[in-house]
Design an enzyme around this catalytic site. Sequence first.
Site, PDB file in Angstrom:
ATOM      1  N   GLU A 143      42.850  20.144  -6.599  1.00 15.40           N
ATOM      2  CA  GLU A 143      42.216  20.893  -7.682  1.00 15.40           C
ATOM      3  C   GLU A 143      41.106  21.808  -7.168  1.00 15.40           C
ATOM      4  OE1 GLU A 143      39.845  20.020 -11.891  1.00 15.40           O
ATOM      5  OE2 GLU A 143      39.844  18.505 -10.295  1.00 15.40           O
ATOM      6  N   ASP A 178      42.662  23.460 -13.539  1.00 18.68           N
ATOM      7  CA  ASP A 178      41.664  23.214 -14.558  1.00 18.68           C
ATOM      8  C   ASP A 178      41.164  24.572 -15.040  1.00 18.68           C
ATOM      9  OD1 ASP A 178      39.170  22.735 -15.895  1.00 18.68           O
ATOM     10  OD2 ASP A 178      39.079  20.757 -14.948  1.00 18.68           O
ATOM     11  N   GLN A 204      44.009  20.869 -16.889  1.00 13.93           N
ATOM     12  CA  GLN A 204      42.846  20.310 -17.562  1.00 13.93           C
ATOM     13  C   GLN A 204      42.103  21.409 -18.314  1.00 13.93           C
ATOM     14  OE1 GLN A 204      40.916  18.326 -14.211  1.00 13.93           O
ATOM     15  NE2 GLN A 204      41.551  16.332 -14.995  1.00 13.93           N
ATOM     16  N   GLU A 240      39.221  17.141 -20.106  1.00 10.11           N
ATOM     17  CA  GLU A 240      38.126  16.720 -19.227  1.00 10.11           C
ATOM     18  C   GLU A 240      36.843  17.456 -19.634  1.00 10.11           C
ATOM     19  OE1 GLU A 240      37.670  15.646 -14.531  1.00 10.11           O
ATOM     20  OE2 GLU A 240      38.109  17.727 -15.027  1.00 10.11           O
TER      21      GLU A 240
END
Length: 264
Positions: A143, A178, A204, A240
């Site tokens: 990530e 993300d 995310q 998240e």
Amino acid sequence: MPRFAANLSMMFNEHAFLDRFAAAAVCGFKGVEFLFPYEFPVDEVAGALHGAGLSQALFNLPPGDWAAGERGMACLPGREKELMDGVEKALRYAEALRCPTLHLMAGIPPADLPREQLEATYAANLAEVAKACAPLGITVVIEPINQRDMPGYFLSWQDQARRLIERSGAKNAKVQMDFYHCQIMEGDLTRRLQAQIDQVGHVQVAGVPDRHEPHDCEVNFPHLFAELDRLGYAGWVGCEYRPRGRTEDGLGWAAPYGIRGTGA
């Protein structure tokens, strides 16, 4: 329609950790994720998960000494044995939780190490971790994390993640995209998603800039959710984010997707 997984490290903090699974299920979540499960016995975590009728979407491999500021070790030369010992531990949890995806954190390297050495170490470690996870059918994701929230983190760019995966040669390695981190570092979220959708193994979300609920912020999340559907993304979308107040009170953004809260 996107499949949303509540991040239990950030959401439902009104409850003790093992009680958050049931709280998420009551609100209509079908899946959960969290940072680390290792302070709890594996059978207790599995019991809370399966007892609530939930699927485990993702959790992180051991990151090193988190309390001392470590944020992974995959890019750090000389930490290979510790890394693989952590993989062995994580796989015990992953098997019990039937978790299909593990996140391998890069780490914050010393400033004096050449980037080529760090990247070579990271790619080699990614290959070894992915190889260890393959027999259980587990995908390893990496990530890109923004430099504002995690200064010095080695992996912060989408194309850097894709390059590392290609260099590793691992067939079961993908990008954890993300949108919160990507917006802060790069923006142009729709085009970046379209360009790498085949390499995205997990998504995310969080509102930008304050990492609260994904609404009333600078990112048009309904547009991105529709784009995920249009592109055929079938994975989980991890929530998240840090709720502004009680988690249940801030779930109005998710009502169109079957999540039940008490307000917007």
